[in-house]
Design a protein around this motif. Sequence first.
Motif, PDB file in Angstrom:
ATOM      1  N   ARG A 176       0.836  -1.202   0.000  1.00 29.41           N
ATOM      2  CA  ARG A 176       0.000   0.000   0.000  1.00 29.41           C
ATOM      3  C   ARG A 176       0.875   1.257   0.000  1.00 29.41           C
ATOM      4  O   ARG A 176       0.615   2.221  -0.728  1.00 29.41           O
ATOM      5  N   GLN A 177       1.939   1.251   0.843  1.00 26.71           N
ATOM      6  CA  GLN A 177       2.826   2.408   0.892  1.00 26.71           C
ATOM      7  C   GLN A 177       3.577   2.584  -0.427  1.00 26.71           C
ATOM      8  O   GLN A 177       3.768   3.706  -0.902  1.00 26.71           O
ATOM      9  N   LEU A 178       4.019   1.494  -1.013  1.00 31.25           N
ATOM     10  CA  LEU A 178       4.716   1.559  -2.300  1.00 31.25           C
ATOM     11  C   LEU A 178       3.754   1.864  -3.444  1.00 31.25           C
ATOM     12  O   LEU A 178       4.196   2.203  -4.536  1.00 31.25           O
ATOM     13  N   ARG A 179       2.460   1.715  -3.171  1.00 32.19           N
ATOM     14  CA  ARG A 179       1.401   1.988  -4.140  1.00 32.19           C
ATOM     15  C   ARG A 179       1.603   1.148  -5.403  1.00 32.19           C
ATOM     16  O   ARG A 179       1.656   1.670  -6.521  1.00 32.19           O
ATOM     17  N   ILE A 180       1.712  -0.142  -5.183  1.00 30.86           N
ATOM     18  CA  ILE A 180       1.789  -1.092  -6.281  1.00 30.86           C
ATOM     19  C   ILE A 180       0.656  -2.101  -6.152  1.00 30.86           C
ATOM     20  O   ILE A 180       0.114  -2.303  -5.056  1.00 30.86           O
ATOM     21  N   THR A 181       0.293  -2.693  -7.248  1.00 33.08           N
ATOM     22  CA  THR A 181      -0.790  -3.661  -7.288  1.00 33.08           C
ATOM     23  C   THR A 181      -0.236  -5.027  -7.651  1.00 33.08           C
ATOM     24  O   THR A 181      -0.003  -5.300  -8.827  1.00 33.08           O
ATOM     25  N   PRO A 182       0.030  -5.893  -6.708  1.00 37.80           N
ATOM     26  CA  PRO A 182       0.575  -7.207  -7.047  1.00 37.80           C
ATOM     27  C   PRO A 182      -0.410  -8.032  -7.865  1.00 37.80           C
ATOM     28  O   PRO A 182      -1.593  -8.124  -7.524  1.00 37.80           O
ATOM     29  N   ARG A 183       0.091  -8.630  -8.928  1.00 32.83           N
ATOM     30  CA  ARG A 183      -0.719  -9.558  -9.707  1.00 32.83           C
ATOM     31  C   ARG A 183      -0.390 -11.001  -9.348  1.00 32.83           C
ATOM     32  O   ARG A 183      -1.165 -11.901  -9.644  1.00 32.83           O
ATOM     33  N   VAL A 184       0.786 -11.213  -8.757  1.00 32.04           N
ATOM     34  CA  VAL A 184       1.218 -12.555  -8.373  1.00 32.04           C
ATOM     35  C   VAL A 184       1.772 -12.490  -6.954  1.00 32.04           C
ATOM     36  O   VAL A 184       2.561 -11.605  -6.631  1.00 32.04           O
ATOM     37  N   LEU A 185       1.364 -13.438  -6.105  1.00 28.30           N
ATOM     38  CA  LEU A 185       1.889 -13.568  -4.745  1.00 28.30           C
ATOM     39  C   LEU A 185       2.495 -14.962  -4.624  1.00 28.30           C
ATOM     40  O   LEU A 185       1.802 -15.960  -4.851  1.00 28.30           O
TER      41      LEU A 185
END
Length: 387
Positions: A176-185
């Motif tokens: 959230r802080q990095l403001r990225i949207t992971p598509r793969v975990l």
Amino acid sequence: MSAIYSNFTGYNRGEIAFNFPSWRSNSGFKSWTTPRVLRPYKNDGFHISRLVLGHSSKVANRADISMALVDERLARGRDLVEPSRILAYDIVQGALVKWRFMVDKSMPDPPTAVLLHGILGSGKNWGTFARRLAQEFPMWQFLLVDLRCHGNSASIKKRGPHTVASTALDVLKLVRQLRITPRVLVGHSFGGKVVLSMVEQAAKPLARPVRVWVLDATPGKVRAGRDGDDHPAELISFLRTLPKEVSSKRKVVNALIQEGFSEDVAQWVVTNLQPTDPSGLPSSSFSWVFDLLGIAEMYQSYEETNLWKVVENLPRGVHVNFLKAERSLHRWALEDLQRIHAAEEAAVDGGGGVEMHVLEDAGHWVHADNPDGLFRILSSSFQGLKA
């Protein structure tokens, strides 16, 4: 060619050495007392930029956790104010990923995969594998995290309880802080339950379809393997009997082998020792980088945490892949396999997905035992944006 971002502090990877709060570089960078986004520096074919990020003093509630685009303040290269930090991490980027300070507001964020280690590991366990992924899939970036009490995150004090759920919340706060949207975990062992907990805690449905990989871990009960196998609980217990400072890595390796642990595990464990002299000069002693008390609590939570309800009631757009190592350290009971296959059939009707994979010729340490096989299996999650 890959790019690497990092907020690791007091760490020397051979490219840039520095200690927070000032930045020091052997490449001629000036030192700053206020953390900044550093311009890329080329070394051995990699572009490298280092940064430190924290979270707002107003911590988001669980329900407010969201995943969004990369923060454009980074793109403009503004000075960063250092609030309380969240976790240490690396970002390995493919060659086609644009540098954040060059990104135009109209450009979408690069697809991101989050890679999480297991108990007594660190983000660097995934370094070689992540660079290989970045080379094959140059449009992707890979976030390598040191979980709480581990690696460089051990110096970032966290409130208890130290559980699977609190560890997952840390990672959600970081993305959230990095403001990225992971598509793969991707999570190995303990990290496998962490990625399932991330799915459980994140907003439902997730911001976009996400593929989850649980490597050699089941959602529920942790069952011991064969006699003679290396058991994490016993390893943690023995490490707690050792002094916080030791004179030799070799002595620790010998002590572990004498106690009955394999040499491979012993050699891996001592990668968590660092020289006690912060100057980097030859040191006569070493100290552990992890918080063993916290890790013991985390492992107990790993054994007790049950996330079957997540797997059996997946949000729409979530696809969970389980990977069993052929020579797994843990015992995969028939009832676990049957339950996963039942969830596989049910998930299709709910708009999600569950799959089971077996990695041949591999023990529990899947990314070290059979990296080629693991690479072939995981590649399916990145094929759509290969070039």
